[in-house]
Design a protein around this motif. Structure first.
Motif, PDB file in Angstrom:
ATOM      1  N   VAL A 117       0.905  -1.146  -0.257  1.00 10.76           N
ATOM      2  CA  VAL A 117      -0.048  -0.007   0.069  1.00 10.76           C
ATOM      3  C   VAL A 117       0.957   1.342   0.183  1.00 10.76           C
ATOM      4  N   ALA A 118       2.010   1.221   0.914  1.00 13.11           N
ATOM      5  CA  ALA A 118       2.816   2.386   0.837  1.00 13.11           C
ATOM      6  C   ALA A 118       3.584   2.573  -0.395  1.00 13.11           C
ATOM      7  N   ALA A 119       3.878   1.514  -0.966  1.00 12.64           N
ATOM      8  CA  ALA A 119       4.562   1.747  -2.346  1.00 12.64           C
ATOM      9  C   ALA A 119       3.606   2.177  -3.654  1.00 12.64           C
ATOM     10  N   LEU A 120       2.335   1.721  -3.648  1.00 14.10           N
ATOM     11  CA  LEU A 120       1.518   2.134  -4.652  1.00 14.10           C
ATOM     12  C   LEU A 120       1.062   3.617  -4.175  1.00 14.10           C
ATOM     13  N   CYS A 121       0.975   3.945  -3.138  1.00  8.67           N
ATOM     14  CA  CYS A 121       0.685   5.405  -2.699  1.00  8.67           C
ATOM     15  C   CYS A 121       1.543   6.417  -2.892  1.00  8.67           C
ATOM     16  N   GLY A 122       3.030   5.831  -2.537  1.00  5.56           N
ATOM     17  CA  GLY A 122       4.265   6.425  -3.041  1.00  5.56           C
ATOM     18  C   GLY A 122       4.578   6.645  -4.356  1.00  5.56           C
ATOM     19  N   MET A 123       3.887   6.027  -5.271  1.00  3.19           N
ATOM     20  CA  MET A 123       3.884   5.975  -6.716  1.00  3.19           C
ATOM     21  C   MET A 123       2.616   6.960  -7.327  1.00  3.19           C
ATOM     22  N   ALA A 124       1.350   6.609  -6.898  1.00  2.39           N
ATOM     23  CA  ALA A 124       0.591   7.497  -7.309  1.00  2.39           C
ATOM     24  C   ALA A 124       0.347   8.953  -6.861  1.00  2.39           C
ATOM     25  N   VAL A 125       0.717   9.234  -5.631  1.00  4.44           N
ATOM     26  CA  VAL A 125       0.822  10.587  -5.353  1.00  4.44           C
ATOM     27  C   VAL A 125       1.783  11.429  -6.302  1.00  4.44           C
ATOM     28  N   ALA A 172      14.230  -2.300   7.186  1.00  4.01           N
ATOM     29  CA  ALA A 172      13.422  -3.318   6.530  1.00  4.01           C
ATOM     30  C   ALA A 172      12.276  -2.836   5.803  1.00  4.01           C
ATOM     31  N   PHE A 173      11.476  -2.000   6.416  1.00  5.64           N
ATOM     32  CA  PHE A 173      10.498  -1.120   5.838  1.00  5.64           C
ATOM     33  C   PHE A 173      10.967  -0.378   4.287  1.00  5.64           C
ATOM     34  N   LEU A 174      11.896   0.165   4.520  1.00  8.71           N
ATOM     35  CA  LEU A 174      12.399   0.807   3.025  1.00  8.71           C
ATOM     36  C   LEU A 174      12.777  -0.153   2.030  1.00  8.71           C
ATOM     37  N   LEU A 175      13.621  -0.933   2.671  1.00 10.12           N
ATOM     38  CA  LEU A 175      13.944  -1.994   1.649  1.00 10.12           C
ATOM     39  C   LEU A 175      12.839  -2.761   0.870  1.00 10.12           C
ATOM     40  N   THR A 176      12.063  -3.292   1.576  1.00  7.17           N
ATOM     41  CA  THR A 176      10.831  -3.786   1.121  1.00  7.17           C
ATOM     42  C   THR A 176      10.008  -3.079   0.191  1.00  7.17           C
ATOM     43  N   LEU A 177       9.868  -1.800   0.577  1.00 11.88           N
ATOM     44  CA  LEU A 177       9.297  -0.675  -0.191  1.00 11.88           C
ATOM     45  C   LEU A 177       9.947  -0.479  -1.391  1.00 11.88           C
ATOM     46  N   ALA A 178      11.027  -0.345  -1.408  1.00  8.98           N
ATOM     47  CA  ALA A 178      11.802  -0.144  -2.716  1.00  8.98           C
ATOM     48  C   ALA A 178      11.907  -1.087  -3.438  1.00  8.98           C
ATOM     49  N   GLY A 324       2.972  10.479  -0.158  1.00  6.41           N
ATOM     50  CA  GLY A 324       2.453   9.261  -0.518  1.00  6.41           C
ATOM     51  C   GLY A 324       2.602   8.092   0.457  1.00  6.41           C
ATOM     52  N   ILE A 325       4.007   8.010   0.657  1.00 10.11           N
ATOM     53  CA  ILE A 325       4.305   6.767   1.600  1.00 10.11           C
ATOM     54  C   ILE A 325       3.793   7.030   3.053  1.00 10.11           C
ATOM     55  N   PHE A 326       3.878   8.241   3.568  1.00 13.18           N
ATOM     56  CA  PHE A 326       3.764   8.347   4.979  1.00 13.18           C
ATOM     57  C   PHE A 326       2.032   8.195   4.944  1.00 13.18           C
ATOM     58  N   VAL A 345       7.338   5.974  16.672  1.00 12.75           N
ATOM     59  CA  VAL A 345       6.307   7.171  16.486  1.00 12.75           C
ATOM     60  C   VAL A 345       6.280   7.671  15.048  1.00 12.75           C
ATOM     61  N   TRP A 346       5.106   8.236  14.430  1.00 14.22           N
ATOM     62  CA  TRP A 346       4.897   8.572  13.328  1.00 14.22           C
ATOM     63  C   TRP A 346       5.964   9.443  12.434  1.00 14.22           C
ATOM     64  N   PRO A 347       6.729  10.292  13.496  1.00 13.34           N
ATOM     65  CA  PRO A 347       7.931  11.059  12.657  1.00 13.34           C
ATOM     66  C   PRO A 347       9.139  10.177  12.182  1.00 13.34           C
ATOM     67  N   ASP A 348       9.128   8.969  12.844  1.00  8.21           N
ATOM     68  CA  ASP A 348       9.942   8.000  12.472  1.00  8.21           C
ATOM     69  C   ASP A 348       9.961   7.538  10.854  1.00  8.21           C
ATOM     70  N   VAL A 349       8.299   7.271  10.551  1.00  6.83           N
ATOM     71  CA  VAL A 349       7.968   6.717   9.418  1.00  6.83           C
ATOM     72  C   VAL A 349       8.144   7.983   8.315  1.00  6.83           C
ATOM     73  N   PHE A 350       7.903   9.064   8.618  1.00  5.72           N
ATOM     74  CA  PHE A 350       7.981  10.372   7.834  1.00  5.72           C
ATOM     75  C   PHE A 350       9.415  10.365   7.333  1.00  5.72           C
ATOM     76  N   ALA A 351      10.453  10.296   8.361  1.00 11.26           N
ATOM     77  CA  ALA A 351      11.672  10.537   7.945  1.00 11.26           C
ATOM     78  C   ALA A 351      12.159   9.529   6.893  1.00 11.26           C
ATOM     79  N   VAL A 352      11.803   8.248   7.278  1.00 13.60           N
ATOM     80  CA  VAL A 352      12.109   7.239   6.118  1.00 13.60           C
ATOM     81  C   VAL A 352      11.361   7.492   5.071  1.00 13.60           C
ATOM     82  N   ALA A 353      10.258   7.891   5.012  1.00 12.47           N
ATOM     83  CA  ALA A 353       9.303   8.072   3.564  1.00 12.47           C
ATOM     84  C   ALA A 353      10.089   9.088   2.858  1.00 12.47           C
ATOM     85  N   SER A 354      10.486  10.205   3.508  1.00 12.63           N
ATOM     86  CA  SER A 354      11.401  11.262   2.622  1.00 12.63           C
ATOM     87  C   SER A 354      12.326  10.605   1.883  1.00 12.63           C
TER      88      SER A 354
END
Length: 467
Positions: A117-125, A172-178, A324-326, A345-354
């Motif tokens: 879902v994160a990858a799809l949103c990270g491409m669609a947005v 691992a989240f970033l690796l799998t998402l990529a 998109g990813i966040f 916490v969610w700022p961790d996810v946003f930092a990696v999403a960026s």
């Protein structure tokens, strides 16, 4: 009345298993080197192309043709790098994807939901951001796919260097998402950037892939069998009109990535171990060397933020990817029974999403395909990819540095190994044998302290002198 049951919430980005954590650490180490080489190659290309005395030689080398004309493979150096060497990169990406599907996060549908879902949103947005920017600015929509891709090597290199103390689950989240991102990028290339099809050549490539698969299933071994066959498949795929990198990912997906009882490594893991240095150390840097060499000047950089096509690419990479990813991750946690791990916490996810806004390799490739025939706009879009990737890298570095400081103490806790058995204690806390070993260690320490106390006490008695 029967007691009601509630389904436990699924923790997203929770602690990895020890084998998965080891795999992620090894991948990060390799990609760090590859990312540094990629950066050096891109800088070298920019210097080579922008020094007036050297610019002509860069163009001459990039456009130098070689290869068998009779086989339709008389290509320029830049073309060989984009269609030939980059197939090695996609071959490794195919193996990574296969491994994730059979042994990693994508094996469990619940765990797979998040990165998909994160990858799809990270491409669609990003595609939506690009489209809206060009609709409002009367630009070309041909480049909608340029900001949709994430560069694995670059993103993981930044993460490995800056985010040294971040939880392994985030890595691992970033690796799998990529990896998932790469799969969809490959599909975009195959569907939207395929020229007129040569069905004879395409049929030959399919037959070659079937032979490749049969040989693997029969257990046939020997590089002298597979390398020539892979070259034939690649050549047929190139001549079919389908982008030749598709051949690489198709062969990577065919390799077995599950281990038999008598194996330390599966064939896929073994081949990936052999080929990954070739991909990260040669194929991707050479592609960057002959793709990133665009003319950069104050006026050109100014145009990046004024032309709708280039502005759409920059905004797509910097804003679209992170949002998109966040957003995809947050929506998954909000509308499913998944919840964020207590350690994050969610700022961790946003930092990696960026970090995913570093598009580089695949974005440069799609930019060449999207604006093929318009050399000027192709170079401007390449400059936009470089600008957007740089801004994303700087933004992610700042955010990761802030988050990284928080997790240093947590990493020390997770790495603690009091019984010195090579396995972090946190993975053994529910193992009765572990608690027995720890009790024995504590008992030995206590006995040693008692012995030292007795020795010290005896020495003290002897110092009292004669009665």
């Amino acid at each position: 009345m029967a007691a009601s049951r509630t389904t436990p919430a699924h923790k997203v980005l929770g602690r990895l298993s020890l084998p998965e954590r080891t795999f992620v650490a090894d991948a990060l180490r390799t990609e760090t080197v590859g990312g540094v080489l990629l950066l050096l190659a891109a800088v070298a290309a920019l210097i080579w192309a922008n020094i007036p005395a050297l610019h002509h030689s860069y163009q001459t080398v990039s456009h130098f043709h070689f290869g068998p004309e009779a086989l339709g493979l008389n290509l320029s150096v830049a073309h060989w790098a984009a269609d030939g060497l980059l197939a090695i990169f996609f071959f490794v990406a195919g193996i990574e994807l296969k491994r994730e599907l059979v042994a990693g996060d994508l094996k469990d549908p619940k765990a797979a939901l998040l990165p998909v879902v994160a990858a799809l949103c990270g491409m669609a947005v990003p595609a939506l951001v690009y489209t809206l920017t060009n609709l409002s600015g009367d630009g070309s929509l041909a480049g909608w796919a340029v900001p949709t891709a994430t560069d694995i090597a670059f993103a993981l290199a930044v993460l490995a260097v800056i985010g040294t103390s971040l939880p392994s689950a985030l890595r691992a989240f970033l690796l799998t998402l990529a990896v998932v991102d790469d799969l969809f990028a490959i599909l975009i290339i195959a569907v939207f950037f395929t020229a007129d099809l040569d069905f004879v050549a395409l049929g030959g490539a399919v037959v070659g892939l079937v032979v490749f698969w049969v040989l693997l299933r029969k257990g046939v071994r020997g590089w002298y069998v597979y390398v020539p066959l892979a070259l034939v498949i690649w050549g047929l795929m190139y001549n079919s009109g389908v982008h030749a990198t598709i051949a690489g990912v198709a062969m990577g997906l065919m390799l077995r990535c599950t281990r038999h009882e008598d194996e330390n490594r599966s064939p896929g893991e073994h081949i990936e171990h052999l080929v990954r240095p070739l991909s990260a150390g040669l194929a991707v840097p050479l592609f960057a060397l002959f793709s990133a060499g665009v003319m950069v000047s104050g006026g050109a950089l100014g145009q990046v933020f004024t032309q709708p096509e280039t502005l759409g690419v920059v905004l797509g990479l910097v804003v679209g990817k992170a949002v998109g990813i966040f957003g995809g991750t947050w929506l998954t946690a909000r509308f499913t029974r998944a919840s964020l791990s207590e350690d994050l916490v969610w700022p961790d996810v946003f930092a990696v999403a960026s970090l995913a806004g570093i598009g580089f390799t695949v974005s440069l490739l799609i930019g060449e395909l999207a604006f093929e025939g318009d050399a000027s706009l192709t170079d401007e879009v390449k400059a936009a990819v470089l600008t957007g990737s740089l801004v994303s890298a700087v933004l992610a570095t700042v955010l990761l540095k802030i988050r990284n400081a928080k997790y240093r103490a947590l990493v020390e806790f997770e790495e603690r190994d009091d019984d010195h058995d090579g396995i972090p204690d946190i993975y053994e806390e529910h193992d009765p044998a572990y608690h027995l070993r720890m009790a024995e260690i504590h008992e030995r320490k206590a006995a040693e302290h008692r012995r030292l106390a007795e020795v010290a006490g005896g020495a003290g008695d002897g110092d009292d002198g004669p009665a």
